[in-house]
Structures are given as structure tokens and as C-alpha cells.
Design an enzyme around this catalytic site. Structure first.
Site, PDB file in Angstrom:
ATOM      1  N   CYS A   2       0.824  -1.209   0.000  1.00  0.00           N
ATOM      2  CA  CYS A   2       0.000   0.000   0.000  1.00  0.00           C
ATOM      3  C   CYS A   2       0.857   1.258   0.000  1.00  0.00           C
ATOM      4  O   CYS A   2       1.931   1.295   0.600  1.00  0.00           O
ATOM      5  CB  CYS A   2      -0.874   0.029   1.237  1.00  0.00           C
ATOM      6  SG  CYS A   2      -2.011  -1.336   1.327  1.00  0.00           S
ATOM      7  N   ARG A  27       5.741  -0.196  -5.980  1.00  0.00           N
ATOM      8  CA  ARG A  27       5.673  -0.946  -4.728  1.00  0.00           C
ATOM      9  C   ARG A  27       4.729  -2.140  -4.820  1.00  0.00           C
ATOM     10  O   ARG A  27       4.742  -3.001  -3.938  1.00  0.00           O
ATOM     11  CB  ARG A  27       5.199  -0.020  -3.606  1.00  0.00           C
ATOM     12  CG  ARG A  27       6.140   1.133  -3.352  1.00  0.00           C
ATOM     13  CD  ARG A  27       5.438   2.220  -2.587  1.00  0.00           C
ATOM     14  NE  ARG A  27       5.026   1.793  -1.276  1.00  0.00           N
ATOM     15  CZ  ARG A  27       5.715   1.996  -0.172  1.00  0.00           C
ATOM     16  NH1 ARG A  27       6.859   2.623  -0.227  1.00  0.00           N
ATOM     17  NH2 ARG A  27       5.285   1.581   0.990  1.00  0.00           N
ATOM     18  N   TRP A  74      -2.853  -2.783  -1.578  1.00  0.00           N
ATOM     19  CA  TRP A  74      -2.406  -4.160  -1.791  1.00  0.00           C
ATOM     20  C   TRP A  74      -3.234  -4.990  -0.810  1.00  0.00           C
ATOM     21  O   TRP A  74      -3.081  -4.838   0.408  1.00  0.00           O
ATOM     22  CB  TRP A  74      -0.912  -4.241  -1.490  1.00  0.00           C
ATOM     23  CG  TRP A  74      -0.271  -5.556  -1.778  1.00  0.00           C
ATOM     24  CD1 TRP A  74       0.172  -6.015  -2.991  1.00  0.00           C
ATOM     25  CD2 TRP A  74       0.037  -6.591  -0.835  1.00  0.00           C
ATOM     26  NE1 TRP A  74       0.729  -7.260  -2.851  1.00  0.00           N
ATOM     27  CE2 TRP A  74       0.664  -7.641  -1.535  1.00  0.00           C
ATOM     28  CE3 TRP A  74      -0.164  -6.731   0.536  1.00  0.00           C
ATOM     29  CZ2 TRP A  74       1.081  -8.809  -0.922  1.00  0.00           C
ATOM     30  CZ3 TRP A  74       0.262  -7.900   1.153  1.00  0.00           C
ATOM     31  CH2 TRP A  74       0.881  -8.922   0.420  1.00  0.00           C
ATOM     32  N   ASN A  98      -2.335   2.686   5.558  1.00  0.00           N
ATOM     33  CA  ASN A  98      -1.365   1.598   5.340  1.00  0.00           C
ATOM     34  C   ASN A  98      -1.199   0.873   6.666  1.00  0.00           C
ATOM     35  O   ASN A  98      -1.177   1.514   7.718  1.00  0.00           O
ATOM     36  CB  ASN A  98       0.015   2.150   4.963  1.00  0.00           C
ATOM     37  CG  ASN A  98       0.073   2.645   3.538  1.00  0.00           C
ATOM     38  OD1 ASN A  98      -0.904   2.584   2.815  1.00  0.00           O
ATOM     39  ND2 ASN A  98       1.230   3.157   3.148  1.00  0.00           N
ATOM     40  N   GLY A  99      -1.019  -0.430   6.612  1.00  0.00           N
ATOM     41  CA  GLY A  99      -0.806  -1.191   7.848  1.00  0.00           C
ATOM     42  C   GLY A  99      -1.975  -2.136   8.081  1.00  0.00           C
ATOM     43  O   GLY A  99      -2.770  -2.397   7.181  1.00  0.00           O
ATOM     44  N   GLU A 476      18.291 -18.720  -2.731  1.00  0.00           N
ATOM     45  CA  GLU A 476      17.974 -17.461  -3.398  1.00  0.00           C
ATOM     46  C   GLU A 476      17.537 -17.726  -4.851  1.00  0.00           C
ATOM     47  O   GLU A 476      16.574 -17.129  -5.349  1.00  0.00           O
ATOM     48  CB  GLU A 476      19.187 -16.520  -3.340  1.00  0.00           C
ATOM     49  CG  GLU A 476      19.157 -15.303  -4.248  1.00  0.00           C
ATOM     50  CD  GLU A 476      17.992 -14.342  -4.019  1.00  0.00           C
ATOM     51  OE1 GLU A 476      17.238 -14.525  -3.048  1.00  0.00           O
ATOM     52  OE2 GLU A 476      17.818 -13.433  -4.841  1.00  0.00           O
ATOM     53  N   LYS A 480      13.907 -16.714  -6.338  1.00  0.00           N
ATOM     54  CA  LYS A 480      13.777 -15.869  -7.527  1.00  0.00           C
ATOM     55  C   LYS A 480      12.903 -16.564  -8.564  1.00  0.00           C
ATOM     56  O   LYS A 480      12.017 -15.965  -9.138  1.00  0.00           O
ATOM     57  CB  LYS A 480      15.185 -15.644  -8.082  1.00  0.00           C
ATOM     58  CG  LYS A 480      15.601 -14.346  -8.610  1.00  0.00           C
ATOM     59  CD  LYS A 480      15.842 -13.159  -7.795  1.00  0.00           C
ATOM     60  CE  LYS A 480      14.978 -12.879  -6.631  1.00  0.00           C
ATOM     61  NZ  LYS A 480      15.589 -11.976  -5.678  1.00  0.00           N
ATOM     62  N   GLU A 483       9.174 -16.705  -7.490  1.00  0.00           N
ATOM     63  CA  GLU A 483       8.423 -15.446  -7.429  1.00  0.00           C
ATOM     64  C   GLU A 483       8.124 -14.857  -8.804  1.00  0.00           C
ATOM     65  O   GLU A 483       7.093 -14.219  -8.988  1.00  0.00           O
ATOM     66  CB  GLU A 483       9.082 -14.416  -6.505  1.00  0.00           C
ATOM     67  CG  GLU A 483      10.334 -13.783  -7.012  1.00  0.00           C
ATOM     68  CD  GLU A 483      10.905 -12.753  -6.030  1.00  0.00           C
ATOM     69  OE1 GLU A 483      10.149 -11.917  -5.525  1.00  0.00           O
ATOM     70  OE2 GLU A 483      12.117 -12.787  -5.780  1.00  0.00           O
ATOM     71  N   HIS A 499      18.631 -37.147   2.497  1.00  0.00           N
ATOM     72  CA  HIS A 499      17.830 -37.223   3.731  1.00  0.00           C
ATOM     73  C   HIS A 499      16.359 -36.921   3.454  1.00  0.00           C
ATOM     74  O   HIS A 499      15.599 -36.640   4.378  1.00  0.00           O
ATOM     75  CB  HIS A 499      18.395 -36.266   4.784  1.00  0.00           C
ATOM     76  CG  HIS A 499      19.815 -36.615   5.149  1.00  0.00           C
ATOM     77  ND1 HIS A 499      20.130 -37.743   5.875  1.00  0.00           N
ATOM     78  CD2 HIS A 499      20.996 -36.035   4.833  1.00  0.00           C
ATOM     79  CE1 HIS A 499      21.442 -37.819   6.013  1.00  0.00           C
ATOM     80  NE2 HIS A 499      21.992 -36.797   5.378  1.00  0.00           N
ATOM     81  N   LYS A 599       6.700  -4.649  -3.358  1.00  0.00           N
ATOM     82  CA  LYS A 599       8.123  -4.334  -3.281  1.00  0.00           C
ATOM     83  C   LYS A 599       8.567  -4.103  -1.848  1.00  0.00           C
ATOM     84  O   LYS A 599       9.641  -4.512  -1.445  1.00  0.00           O
ATOM     85  CB  LYS A 599       8.399  -3.092  -4.139  1.00  0.00           C
ATOM     86  CG  LYS A 599       9.862  -2.696  -4.216  1.00  0.00           C
ATOM     87  CD  LYS A 599      10.678  -3.755  -4.922  1.00  0.00           C
ATOM     88  CE  LYS A 599      12.165  -3.535  -4.826  1.00  0.00           C
ATOM     89  NZ  LYS A 599      12.918  -4.769  -5.071  1.00  0.00           N
TER      90      LYS A 599
END
Ligand code: F6R
Length: 604
Positions: A2, A27, A74, A98-99, A476, A480, A483, A499, A599
């Protein structure tokens, strides 16, 4: 995530609000809206979809006035829809938030029992109704907002318009950032300082618990206890950062290809160690343990740094995911213990919660942060700037390698402090100085990566394996890939496969082996052979020598230049980033704005 933008003193405020929202688009969001104080009261326009759709709506349904608030949402509570998008209203009041209001359920019940009429499924909608009740009790809008906010649990940044005071914006924050800005006869508010570039001459960040009354000529700020306070002025960029992709098709590609330049900038600034000396107030010769804390990609940068710190400086390190560490039962700390919090945005809610917790416990906190005006940069005891420049693609790329560069410099600094010249910090610095050049050479692997992405075909899963620091890179790489391309991917320590994960291997499973740790190469090679024996499709990522050593079992290879130990993990990020970029492109996906992601993760 947001975003908030607000302006007053503008003759055509709707245009300014839309421009502000465009600056927040990077964002991530799913709907957008504005409210404007005009002659006939407060006009609200909101819609699901991009800011462009809101702008089109404003052409057919214009809203006039000089003061307004705006929001990109968002979704957290309730699906993306016009009804759930902000602003939310009660008679005479409009707010953007926001929040997360954690106690919204009980507040909703209580307010509904007193005739509040809710139209959305959001947690935010309780806020205007709480404010309205305070106004009905005779409070002025600013005090009404402060009293309403005192009833909220969770985190918030709120901007509000009231019909009682047209031309004024009221704001309050707790745990979610807000920055005010001003220039002659105009004032602004945003959740992101970057949105004020080129339009405000000065900015002031509200501190936690602050509230503000913003008019075109004056910004009054009160702290949590209601005292009028002066907060320091922040520099504002005079020009808006270029929000264009240059010669590239997407921000992600632009940012991947910027990495040699970013690494050169970092090395120039940090190479001789003076900057580190100036910015650090930790004496590493006395440090007994380092606790790294971060989220997502930044967490994997920390996991690589742990190896460097332990291997070179001999300092024990722990690495934690911030969302867990903020609540975990903590052991008794040593006196020589420090925390290193790593964040691109410097606004990640979980990381900031850890900052607050550790500072409360008296542990010195070092921030490693890209946005130097962010809450982490401002509130950490000391901060090392990443110098990566604005990162717009949701998937973090250049910030990751910048984090690795800075953390490598930090490890070298700590090594020199503890062990002196005997540990050859100069040799390590020289190794690191070759990074920009080696990153540029690593980028030449793109064609091979495009072919590998093609070979993924319609694979639904992929596995990444590595040893030592390359285990973190494997994780990582998997993050990537999932996403951006929505392919399910996992990263493992190569030795862990037998294992459990080995059960996943068959002829359909692509496995990426990150062959970077030279000492462990024979061990990795035998792990790879176990995969080959089960018909796994192995792609080796490493230098020529590493690839040759696994030629007999590999289905494919991505070649990287030979590089010194310290640099190898950094350049290995390149094929991983390019793979996720091209896999997403080949699937026709929006690489810069993957679904469901934002973001800057400013909510818990
Ligand atoms: C992944 C990604 C995220 C972020 C994470 C932490 O590509 O970008 O995993 O790394 O949300 O964000 P910062 O570093 O801003 O705290």
C-alpha cells in the site's frame, strides 16, 4: 505494498495525486483511489486496477479541489475491489490507511452497534467511523484522529480529510512510515520519500507515534504525548528518479545489467576502508557474536555473509528470519554481541520490529540498507548504505549483489580489526575489487540461460543445490524462480538431498547444481552423481573447470568466469536472476510485478 500520497495547496490537486500514485506504483498494488476536499464536500473516486484506470475514470468523472489524499492498495483484508479500495469514508471524513488494524473485528462490532454503516470488508474502514464518533463528541479533526488512533492495535500510517477543515490533511503513524514535504505554498504527505522528489523542497519524516496537521503553509507535528515537536529536515532529490527501463524491456533486466556499475560504485566507496571506519561505531576486535536478521533475499545475503565472517574473521554468527526473530524467546546476550539488520527498503515491518526489540534490549544494531532515508537507516545505531540506487522490479536483484559486496567489505574490515595484517585483508580487498569486471563477464551467460529457461519447458518444479555459501545461493535461486515464474522451486544443501528430497528426483525434475565452492567440489560431484543415478536433469552452474569435472553427468551447463573465492558467490547470482527473468518471460508473465507480491513489505 500500500502507498499513501496527499497534497494541499495545489490548484488541480487530482492531477498531482494521480502523479503521486504513479510514483508509488513500483511498490505493487491492486487498486487505487483518491478523495478531494471540494466546494460540495469530499469527492471520492476509486477503482480496482492500475492508476491509469483511475486517471481515465477522473476524465469522465472529474473531481475538483486543492486538497486531497490518495492510496494504492495491496489487498490484505478483503479481495481487490472498488468497494475495498481506499479512501474509506464516514460522513464528513475520508481516510487512507497503510498497515493492519489487528483489533478491527471487535471495533467493527462495537461501532456497528452504534449505527456505523460499513460497506467494505477491510480492517481500515473502522478508522473513519472511530474518528466520526470523536468529532460528534466535539473534538477537532486533529485531536479526533489522535483519539481514534489510540484505539487501534497493529500498525498504521493514516492520512485524513475532514469536511470541517477543507484544505487541511491530518496524519498519524505507528509502525508504518509517513513523510511530509513542502515547498512554497504547497505541502505533501507520502509513505515513500521518493514520491516527493522534484515536487517538495524539504521533507520531514514523522517518527513513530507522531501525528501531523498539514496546511499549504504549515506543518504542525505532535509526538505521542501530544507535545508540539520539531523533526529534522531531510534532503529531497531535486529530480524524480528515472522510472524508465532504458534500453531494456523491464526494470528487472535493467537492474540485473546495472550490477557491474553498482559493484564498481560500492568498491570505490568502501575499498580503502575509510568509509567503514567513519560509519561504524563497533570495535570488531571485541565482538563475540554477530546476529544477522533479515527477510527474503536479504536473508540469503546474510546467510552468505555468515560464512565469510566465520571463515575470515573467526566471529561466531547466527542468521535469523525477522518474522520469527521478532517473537522468538531470546537467549541471554553477551556483552560483545551485535546485530546486523539487512534490508533493501529499510521499511520491512518484521525487520523494523526486530530493530525495536534489540535496541530495547540494548544490543547495538547495524543496518545495511539501500534507502538511506528509510526507518531502518534513520533508527539503527549505525548504517551502511548499499548504494544500489532505486530498485523498482519487485524481485530483488542488484540490491542482493550490493548487499553481498557490502557484507564482504564488512567481513574484511572485521578480519583486519581482529587478526591484523596476518589475515591479509588487503588480499581480500583486491579479490573484491575484481567483482565489477567479473559481474560484467558473468552477464555474458545470458544466451545459455535463455536456452536453459527454454529447456525448463512446462516444468512445474525445480531444485537448486549448493554447498557452503552456495547453499544460500541455491535458496535465493529458488526464491527468484518461484516469485517471477511461479514454478515451484526449492533450494537445498546438496548433502541433505539423500535425507529426503532425493525422493522428488525423476527424469522430469530439473536440478541446478551451483558448483562454486572449490574445496567442496568433490563432495558436490558425488551428490550430483546421486541425482544422475535417479535420472534427474542436472544443469551445472560454475566456471569451466567445475563444469568439466561434472561433464559426464550434466544435461546442461551455464558457464561463469573463473573468480576468486570471495567473489564467486556474488557472480553466481547473475545466472540465477537471468534464469528467473527468462523463465517468467517465456511464460508470458509480468516479471516486474509478479502476482501477490509487493516491493516493500510494510505490514506484518
Ligand atoms: C525477493 C524479494 C524479497 C525481499 C524481502 C525483504 O526478490 O525482493 O524477498 O528481499 O521482502 O525486503 P527488504 O530487503 O526490503 O527488507
Amino acid at each position: 505494498m500500500c502507498g499513501i500520497f496527499a497534497a494541499t495547496g495545489e490548484s488541480a490537486v487530482a492531477d498531482v495525486l494521480v502523479e503521486g500514485l504513479r510514483r508509488l506504483e513500483y511498490r505493487g498494488y491492486d487498486s487505487a483511489g483518491i478523495a478531494i476536499s471540494g466546494k460540495g464536500g469530499i469527492a471520492v473516486r476509486k477503482n480496482v486496477g492500475p492508476v491509469g484506470a483511475l486517471a481515465t475514470m477522473l476524465e469522465s468523472e472529474p473531481a475538483y479541489g486543492e486538497c486531497g489524499i490518495a492510496h494504492t492498495r495491496w489487498a490484505t483484508h478483503g479481495e481487490p475491489s472498488a468497494r475495498n479500495s481506499h479512501p474509506h469514508c464516514a460522513p464528513g471524513i475520508a481516510i487512507v490507511h497503510n498497515g493492519i488494524v489487528e483489533n478491527h473485528g471487535e471495533l467493527r462490532q462495537e461501532l456497528a452497534a452504534r449505527n456505523a454503516q460499513f460497506v467494505s470488508e477491510t480492517d481500515s474502514e473502522v478508522i473513519p467511523w472511530l474518528v466520526r464518533e470523536e468529532l460528534m463528541r466535539g473534538e477537532k479533526p486533529w485531536a479526533a484522529l489522535q483519539k481514534a488512533a489510540a484505539r487501534l492495535s497493529g500498525s498504521f500510517a493514516i492520512a485524513m480529510l475532514s469536511e470541517d477543515e477543507p484544505g487541511e490533511i491530518f496524519a498519524i503513524r505507528k509502525g508504518s512510515p509517513l513523510v511530509t514535504g513542502f515547498t512554497d505554498g504547497k505541502a505533501f504527505l507520502s509513505s515513500d520519500l521518493n514520491a516527493l522528489a522534484g515536487i517538495a523542497r524539504h521533507a520531514i519524516a514523522l517518527e513513530d507515534g507522531d501525528s501531523a496537521r498539514i496546511t499549504p503553509d504549515c506543518i504542525d507535528i505532535r509526538d505521542h504525548d501530544g507535545r508540539i515537536v520539531n523533526r529534522p529536515l531531510l534532503p529531497v532529490e531535486s529530480r524524480i528518479a528515472t522510472y524508465d527501463t532504458g534500453v531494456h524491456e523491464h526494470f528487472m533486466a535493467k537492474e540485473i545489467f546495472e550490477q557491474p556499475e553498482v559493484a564498481a560504485r560500492i568498491d570505490a566507496a568502501y575499498h580503502d576502508g575509510t568509509l567503514m571506519e567513519q560509519l561504524l561505531s563497533i570495535d570488531f576486535s571485541r565482538v563475540r557474536r554477530i546476529n544477522f536478521v533479515a527477510c527474503g533475499t536479504s536473508y540469503y545475503a546474510a546467510a552468505v555473509a555468515r560464512h565469510w565472517m566465520q571463515q575470515h574473521a573467526g566471529i561466531e554468527c547466527t542468521v535469523h528470519v525477522a518474522s520469527e526473530y521478532r517473537y522468538e524467546a531470546l537467549p541471554q546476550f553477551y556483552s560483545g554481541e551485535v546485530a546486523v539488520l539487512i534490508s533493501q527498503s529499510g521499511e520491512t515491518a518484521d525487520t523494523l520490529a526486530v530493530l525495536e526489540r534489540l535496541q530495547h534490549l540494548g544490543m547495538p544494531v547495524l543496518g545495511v540498507v539501500n534507502d538511506t532515508n528509510s526507518t531502518l537507516a534513520r533508527n539503527a545505531d549505525m548504517a551502511l548504505p548499499l548504494m544500489a540506487g532505486l530498485e523498482i522490479g519487485v524481485a530483488s536483484t542488484k540490491a542482493f549483489t550490493a548487499q553481498l559486496m557490502i557484507l564482504a567489505h564488512l567481513a574484511i574490515h572485521a578480519t583486519g580489526r581482529r587478526l591484523g595484517a596476518a589475515a591479509s585483508p588487503g588480499r581480500l580487498r583486491d579479490q573484491l575489487a575484481s567483482t565489477p569486471d567479473l559481474l560484467a563477464k558473468a552477464l555474458l551467460c545470458e544466451e545459455g540461460v535463455i536456452e536453459t529457461a527454454r529447456q525448463l519447458g512446462d516444468a512445474r518444479s525445480a531444485i537448486f543445490v549448493g554447498r557452503g555459501p552456495f547453499q544460500a545461493l541455491a535458496c535465493e535461486g529458488a526464491l527468484k524462480l518461484k516469485e517471477t515464474s511461479y514454478i515451484h522451486a526449492e533450494g537445498f544443501a546438496a548433502g541433505e538431498l539423500k535425507h529426503g528430497p532425493l525422493a522428488l528426483i525423476d527424469e522430469h525434475m530439473p536440478v541446478f547444481a551451483l558448483a562454486g565452492d572449490q574445496e567442496m567440489m568433490p563432495k558436490l560431484a558425488s551428490n550430483i552423481r546421486e541425482i544422475a543415478a535417479r535420472n534427474g536433469r542436472i544443469h551445472v552452474i560454475g566456471d569451466r573447470e567445475a563444469i568439466l569435472s561434472m561433464k559426464d553427468v550434466a544435461t546442461g551447463a551455464i558457464t561463469l568466469p573463473s573468480a576468486p573465492d570471495l567473489v564467486r558467490p556474488i557472480i553466481t547470482a547473475i545466472p540465477l536472476q537471468l534464469l528467473s527473468y527468462h523463465a517468467a518471460l517465456q511464460r508470458g508473465l509480468n516479471v516486474d510485478r509478479p502476482r501477490n507480491l509487493a516491493k516493500s513489505v510494510t505490514v506484518e
